[in-house]
Design an enzyme around this catalytic site. Structure first.
Site, mmCIF file in Angstrom:
data_model
loop_
_atom_site.group_PDB
_atom_site.id
_atom_site.type_symbol
_atom_site.label_atom_id
_atom_site.label_comp_id
_atom_site.label_asym_id
_atom_site.label_seq_id
_atom_site.Cartn_x
_atom_site.Cartn_y
_atom_site.Cartn_z
ATOM 1 N N CYS A 30 0.876 -1.170 0.000
ATOM 2 C CA CYS A 30 0.000 0.000 0.000
ATOM 3 C C CYS A 30 0.913 1.220 0.000
ATOM 4 O O CYS A 30 2.016 1.175 -0.530
ATOM 5 C CB CYS A 30 -0.937 -0.025 1.203
ATOM 6 S SG CYS A 30 -0.080 -0.142 2.799
ATOM 7 N N ARG A 31 0.487 2.299 0.589
ATOM 8 C CA ARG A 31 1.346 3.481 0.595
ATOM 9 C C ARG A 31 2.417 3.397 1.668
ATOM 10 O O ARG A 31 3.586 3.696 1.428
ATOM 11 C CB ARG A 31 0.514 4.747 0.794
ATOM 12 C CG ARG A 31 1.375 6.011 0.774
ATOM 13 C CD ARG A 31 0.576 7.261 1.003
ATOM 14 N NE ARG A 31 1.447 8.429 0.998
ATOM 15 C CZ ARG A 31 1.058 9.650 1.315
ATOM 16 N NH1 ARG A 31 -0.192 9.867 1.669
ATOM 17 N NH2 ARG A 31 1.906 10.659 1.300
#
Length: 264
Positions: free
Chosen positions: A68-69
């Site tokens: 994800c981020r």
């Protein structure tokens, strides 16, 4: 009785080595706009809407690397793969941000800025090393967590500029954004959100910063979280942030935001 399979958290070096060896299913679980701006070569975007096709279409012995981020929500996705029998379900620590940073050209990296006297004094006063903006103290508190709670905003801003991590977790699983809600300073809350703080990160009890702000009556922090789009629907054991509201002001803020948001 079959042995439970657990997902693994891996760093960028491990992921890079894995990808160099052969076939790996790489899944980017960020939103579509973030994926479009940039992603790991060969990664496919995945979300709750299309996850089923990967869960049912990939061999159970194929390595699955999820990112994800920042490396938080990817753990939930990796656990889903592990729970369904995938033997190599992996979550990338630090997420896409860590991947990008690790592949940045050192020749173009900016030199770290010298810390101001005010920040160095703050670090010393709070029993941190004046040389380490990501130092860890009691209960895994970091300088940014401490400043997010105590202020002032200028110290928070300088810590962020100096590379303090917004995704660090203390011993309770809380991140700097949670501590900013304790201090109830909307300027600091907004500053951390702008720096990339995960609005809906859950602590060890499964609670988000919004849930805490609602339950503790931190109306100013709550308002800033709502304006940034914090999830009103998330629950812990069937109890939502609205159910946790300890003051009428907090309840009314959430009800108004709930009416304002488009129905899904």
């Amino acid at each position: 009785m079959s042995q439970e399979i657990a997902f693994r958290r891996v760093d960028v070096a491990f992921a890079r080595e894995l990808l160099s060896k052969g076939e790996t299913l790489v899944l980017d679980v960020r939103d579509e706009a973030s994926y479009a701006k940039g992603h790991i070569d060969g990664a496919r975007r995945a979300g709750r809407d299309n996850l089923h096709e990967f869960l049912t279409g990939a061999p159970k012995d194929m390595p699955v690397l999820v990112y994800c981020r920042k490396g938080n929500s990817s753990q939930d996705f990796a656990k889903t793969f592990a729970d369904l029998g995938f033997t190599q379900a992996l979550s990338l620590d630090g997420g896409y941000d860590a991947w990008v940073e690790a592949h940045r050209d050192p020749a173009h990296a900016a030199a770290p800025a010298a810390l101001s006297d005010a920040l160095r004094a703050f670090l010393v006063a709070e029993n941190f090393s004046p040389e380490d903006v990501n130092g860890v103290g009691a209960n895994a508190l970091t300088p940014l967590m401490t400043a997010a709670y105590k202020g002032p905003p200028d110290i928070v801003a300088e810590l962020l500029r100096a590379g303090a991590r917004v995704d660090a977790c203390n011993g309770d699983g809380g991140q700097p954004l949670w501590l900013a809600c304790v201090g109830d300073d909307p300027a600091i809350v907004a500053m951390l959100i702008a720096a990339g703080a995960d609005l809906d990160h859950r602590n060890v009890n499964g609670s988000t910063a919004l849930m805490y702000a609602a339950s503790a009556g931190k109306a100013k922090a709550l308002k800033a979280l709502l304006e940034a789009g914090a999830d009103l629907a998330c629950e812990v054991d069937g109890v939502s942030a609205l159910d946790m509201a300890s003051t009428l002001e907090c309840l009314n803020l959430m009800r108004a935001e709930q009416k304002r948001r488009p129905k899904s």
